[in-house]
Design a protein around this motif. Structure first.
Motif, PDB file in Angstrom:
ATOM      1  N   GLY A  88     -51.116  42.695  30.797  1.00 48.78           N
ATOM      2  CA  GLY A  88     -50.591  41.349  30.591  1.00 48.78           C
ATOM      3  C   GLY A  88     -51.612  40.267  30.877  1.00 48.78           C
ATOM      4  O   GLY A  88     -51.290  39.084  30.871  1.00 48.78           O
ATOM      5  N   GLY A  89     -52.858  40.660  31.094  1.00 44.90           N
ATOM      6  CA  GLY A  89     -53.914  39.694  31.376  1.00 44.90           C
ATOM      7  C   GLY A  89     -54.442  39.019  30.119  1.00 44.90           C
ATOM      8  O   GLY A  89     -53.876  39.154  29.022  1.00 44.90           O
TER       9      GLY A  89
ATOM     10  N   ILE B 264     -52.131  32.189  23.547  1.00 41.28           N
ATOM     11  CA  ILE B 264     -51.954  33.225  24.564  1.00 41.28           C
ATOM     12  C   ILE B 264     -51.324  32.645  25.833  1.00 41.28           C
ATOM     13  O   ILE B 264     -51.537  33.144  26.935  1.00 41.28           O
ATOM     14  CB  ILE B 264     -53.286  33.928  24.895  1.00 41.28           C
ATOM     15  N   HIS B 265     -50.537  31.597  25.698  1.00 40.37           N
ATOM     16  CA  HIS B 265     -50.019  30.859  26.846  1.00 40.37           C
ATOM     17  C   HIS B 265     -49.498  31.741  27.988  1.00 40.37           C
ATOM     18  O   HIS B 265     -49.891  31.545  29.134  1.00 40.37           O
ATOM     19  CB  HIS B 265     -48.949  29.860  26.402  1.00 40.37           C
ATOM     20  N   PRO B 266     -48.656  32.734  27.744  1.00 36.78           N
ATOM     21  CA  PRO B 266     -48.183  33.558  28.869  1.00 36.78           C
ATOM     22  C   PRO B 266     -49.304  34.382  29.518  1.00 36.78           C
ATOM     23  O   PRO B 266     -49.172  34.811  30.652  1.00 36.78           O
ATOM     24  CB  PRO B 266     -47.140  34.492  28.240  1.00 36.78           C
TER      25      PRO B 266
ATOM     26  N   ALA C 191     -58.331  30.423  21.670  1.00 38.67           N
ATOM     27  CA  ALA C 191     -56.870  30.569  21.757  1.00 38.67           C
ATOM     28  C   ALA C 191     -56.113  29.300  21.380  1.00 38.67           C
ATOM     29  O   ALA C 191     -54.886  29.312  21.290  1.00 38.67           O
ATOM     30  CB  ALA C 191     -56.475  31.006  23.164  1.00 38.67           C
ATOM     31  N   LEU C 192     -56.843  28.220  21.145  1.00 37.98           N
ATOM     32  CA  LEU C 192     -56.193  26.945  20.839  1.00 37.98           C
ATOM     33  C   LEU C 192     -55.794  26.868  19.371  1.00 37.98           C
ATOM     34  O   LEU C 192     -56.600  27.083  18.472  1.00 37.98           O
ATOM     35  CB  LEU C 192     -57.138  25.781  21.168  1.00 37.98           C
ATOM     36  N   ASP C 193     -54.536  26.550  19.143  1.00 38.78           N
ATOM     37  CA  ASP C 193     -54.010  26.273  17.806  1.00 38.78           C
ATOM     38  C   ASP C 193     -53.571  24.812  17.861  1.00 38.78           C
ATOM     39  O   ASP C 193     -52.548  24.496  18.467  1.00 38.78           O
ATOM     40  CB  ASP C 193     -52.822  27.189  17.507  1.00 38.78           C
TER      41      ASP C 193
END
Length: 142
Positions: A30-31, A72-74, A59-61
């Motif tokens: 989960g990392g 990938i916020h979580p 990871a930025l949209d």
């Protein structure tokens, strides 16, 4: 009104996102997705797109200032979790302010968080349709 970060994204274009290699999903279930990282030094990884200029986290949209989401916020790195939006928790965030100003946006203020306040359903601000609840009645004495 949405959370201010959902129409910003500026911080993800201003700072290197470096963190301990144990935050990678190769080591910690989960990392942070390892395929989105690169080695910074023997102890740290960083998010791809944040090691050199221009900074733009992989990871930025987002369209900065219009909409923003972390894909990938979580599973985002701890350093991302530690950057607060200005005034979200009652104090200014120099990192947030600097990033927003770099994109021509004003720094956030307390007013940007009014949407989280309790509804103004009291005597000073009655409902527009006159349907404010009746005041509580005094208990009947026995």
């Amino acid at each position: 009104m949405p959370h201010p970060c959902l129409t910003c994204g500026a911080c993800c274009t201003q700072y290197r996102v470096a963190f301990h290699w144990m935050e990678s999903d190769e080591v910690t279930p989960g990392g942070v997705p390892h395929e989105l990282t690169q080695v910074l030094d023997p102890h740290r990884l960083c998010m791809r797109g944040t090691l050199s200029k221009p900074v733009y986290c992989v990871a930025l949209d987002a369209e900065i200032g219009v909409y923003s989401r972390c894909s990938i916020h979580p599973n985002r790195p701890s350093v991302c979790r530690e950057v607060d939006a200005s005034w979200e928790y009652g104090k200014a965030s120099p990192q947030c302010d600097k990033a927003r100003v770099a994109h021509g946006m004003p720094a956030l203020t307390l007013a940007d968080w009014r949407w989280r306040d309790e509804a103004d359903n009291d005597d000073d601000h009655p409902d527009d349709n006159g349907s404010s609840p009746a005041p509580p009645q005094a208990p009947i004495a026995a």
